[in-house]
Design a protein around this motif. Structure first.
Motif, short mmCIF file in Angstrom:
data_model
loop_
_atom_site.label_atom_id
_atom_site.label_comp_id
_atom_site.label_asym_id
_atom_site.label_seq_id
_atom_site.Cartn_x
_atom_site.Cartn_y
_atom_site.Cartn_z
N GLY A 224 0.76 -1.24 0.00
CA GLY A 224 0.00 0.00 0.00
C GLY A 224 0.79 1.28 0.00
O GLY A 224 0.27 2.32 0.43
N GLU B 88 -4.41 -5.57 -3.38
CA GLU B 88 -5.70 -5.20 -2.80
C GLU B 88 -6.77 -6.25 -3.08
O GLU B 88 -7.80 -6.28 -2.41
N ARG C 64 -10.95 -3.12 -7.49
CA ARG C 64 -11.25 -4.27 -6.63
C ARG C 64 -12.71 -4.70 -6.78
O ARG C 64 -13.00 -5.91 -6.80
#
Length: 585
Positions: free
Chosen positions: A410, A493, A560
């Motif tokens: 991240g 993710e 996502r």
């Protein structure tokens, strides 16, 4: 041709560069000059792809070092007296498009490079612009004249668009056979200037230590400028990579050196840190012969001082009266020489990972990698220059591995824009290399980034006319700077969706089998196939060069959601086999 040129012989033996075809020599030259450990990652970021590149084969923008390189390459299959000058003049075209044209008129494939360059200029993050013409033939005066014209074009565009820019140097460099051989030689021998030289230094003292001896004395600034005029960049062979860009110097420091030499030369000795100079042999002055005699000369630390003095407007009298403290060090032990070079340049951040090489985490990771097949991780320790120019097939480059960890966990902005902070900041280093990081998890992240880079390369090799609409959209995304890093972040993710199980601690993920890094890359490749159609959702984050965290978070959420929706509709599909081979504990 190769028998006459050791650098080209080594290049022709580099199997890893053959896939880049005509751009292979260009990448080899940059690897020699900049000490690049991972040429594939450099290629993924900097190479343009296709014919409509407006004569820009490579555009490399490094805000960390304050340097932008615009390069054109040429490789001749026949031995000729010189390279074609018209290829050098192509850089005039490149300069006009990159610096002069408006964004809307730039071809799609070149626009991301142009935008990144201008973003860096607006941020005053560039201190040097390089124009390189790289080829495998002898260098010529005609080519250099064309490059000088292109350099003048850069200056004119900067004066018009960015009159307050921080650009201090514009370098027009013909990188032909001679330069390549010289760069290659510096990677083999640290001292290229081998003449016997008299040094006007009679007021000094000798020192000796473990496998070295030295003589320390003040020398006239005028002597330094004479050495620079006589030998040029060969004078800095032991730290040629630092010198070529002057990339780690603050412009104000160089200006201060010039001002002191010009206005108050009598204070120069007190203001300046001095120089460290490697020599092959030295004979200290005596009462009968009050001249220091040395054989061989390479300035390890002090390139900026020397360059600033040589480019100053100081009078001969001022340069004669200004004094610089110099240490002349003789050493025949190659390991000690490497350490002298490293430690004398510890204020620079060219090799920031060096300063973590003895860290306990890097030491543990190196030991753990010994148990991973066909994978060599150095953890900041450099295995010698030959490892750079003759790339080991099993190397897991430290810098790329760190970028992969940051992207997966991240921190895409750190991974792409601020890689040096990984090593220079204790806080960022602890985030990227926490105590719980393992070699097998590092391999898991690294192989994902390498699989993405290969996906980009394979797409780039499909002729534009033969790409499907979907492939064209994917290639549009991959042309954007930072795209591979962002896709690695986006993939991480989606790991719960891909694996079909909760992931409570992402640092524990690794492949169940103890696989090599090449096999690990192949395991990721099928997973990327269903992800690539959604990469358009990530473009908004890249428009801010990954610096806008809110924009990046929104793009990742959209990506996502689409990956989750397709898995729900189609089932595990290609994810199932991958998931079976991954452990989350």
């Amino acid at each position: 041709m190769s028998q006459k040129s050791p650098s080209l012989s080594t290049y022709q033996a580099r199997a890893d560069l053959r896939k880049y075809e005509d751009n292979g020599l260009l990448l080899y030259a940059i690897q020699l000059a900049l000490d690049v450990e991972d040429v594939d990652s450099l290629a993924a970021v900097a190479l343009t792809d296709g014919s409509d590149d407006k004569k820009c084969d490579l555009v490399y923008v490094d805000q960390d070092s304050g340097r932008a390189i615009i390069a054109q390459g040429y490789f001749s299959t026949r031995d000729k007296a010189s390279a074609p000058a018209n290829k050098a003049s192509d850089l005039n075209t490149a300069v006009a498009w990159l610096f002069g044209a408006e964004q809307d008129s730039i071809p799609a494939r070149l626009r991301p490079a142009r935008d990144e360059l201008h973003e860096a200029m607006r941020a005053n993050a560039i201190r040097q612009v390089d124009l390189w013409y790289v080829h495998n033939l002898p260098e010529s005066h005609q080519v250099q004249e064309e490059l000088n014209t292109a350099r003048s074009g850069v200056r004119a565009h900067l004066d018009q668009r960015y009159p307050d820019s921080s650009v201090e140097d514009i370098v027009a460099l013909e990188v032909g056979r001679g330069t390549l051989d010289r760069w290659y030689a510096t990677s083999q021998l640290p001292i290229l200037v081998t003449d016997e030289i008299d040094v006007p230094a009679n007021q000094g003292f000798s020192q000796q230590g473990d496998r070295w001896e030295a003589f320390c004395a003040p020398v006239p600034a005028g002597w330094l400028t004479e050495m620079f005029k006589s030998y040029g960049t060969a004078l800095f062979s032991a730290n040629v990579r630092d010198y070529l860009g002057s990339i780690n110097s603050d412009a104000n420091i160089n200006n201060a050196i010039k001002r002191t030499a010009e206005g108050t030369p009598e204070r120069f000795f007190a203001y300046n840190n001095g120089l460290t100079i490697l020599v092959n042999d030295l004979e200290p002055p005596t009462e009968d012969n009050p001249i220091l005699k040395v054989r061989g000369l390479s300035i390890v630390n002090g390139a900026q001082t020397t360059g600033a003095l040589a480019s100053s407007d100081a009078s001969a009298d001022a340069l004669s009266s200004a004094r610089v403290l110099a240490r002349f060090v003789k050493c025949s032990d190659q390991q000690v020489i490497r350490e002298i070079i490293q430690y004398n340049n510890s204020q620079n951040k060219v090799e920031a990972a060096d300063f973590r090489s003895n860290d306990k985490i890097q030491d543990r990771l190196r030991r753990e990698f010994e148990r991973i097949p066909e994978s060599d991780y150095r953890g900041g320790r450099r295995g010698g220059e030959r490892d750079i120019i003759e790339r080991p097939a099993n190397l897991v480059p430290t810098q790329t591995a760190a970028q992969a960890l940051a992207a997966f966990h991240g921190m895409p902005n750190i991974a792409y824009n601020e890689t040096r902070r990984i090593w220079s900041s204790d806080e960022v280093y602890a985030q990227v290399f926490p105590e719980r990081v393992s070699a097998r998890h590092l391999l898991f992240c690294y192989s994902l980034l390498k699989a993405i880079e290969e996906a980009k390369f394979n797409l780039s090799k499909i002729p534009t006319a033969e790409r499907t609409g979907a492939q064209g959209e994917q290639m549009k995304f991959f042309r954007l700077r930072g795209s591979t890093i962002l896709l690695a972040n986006a993939t991480s993710e989606c790991m719960e969706t891909i694996l079909g199980v909760p992931v409570h601690d992402s640092w524990k993920m690794h492949f169940r089998r103890n696989v090599s890094h090449r096999e690990a890359v192949s395991l990721w490749q099928p997973v990327l196939i269903p992800l690539l159609p959604f990469v358009g959702q990530l473009e908004d984050a890249i428009s801010g060069y990954l610096k806008n965290s809110e924009r990046t978070a929104a793009a990742l959420t959209r990506f996502r959601a689409l990956v989750e929706a397709t898995r729900s509709a189609l089932g595990a599909g290609p994810y199932a086999e991958f998931a079976a081979g991954v452990s989350v504990n």
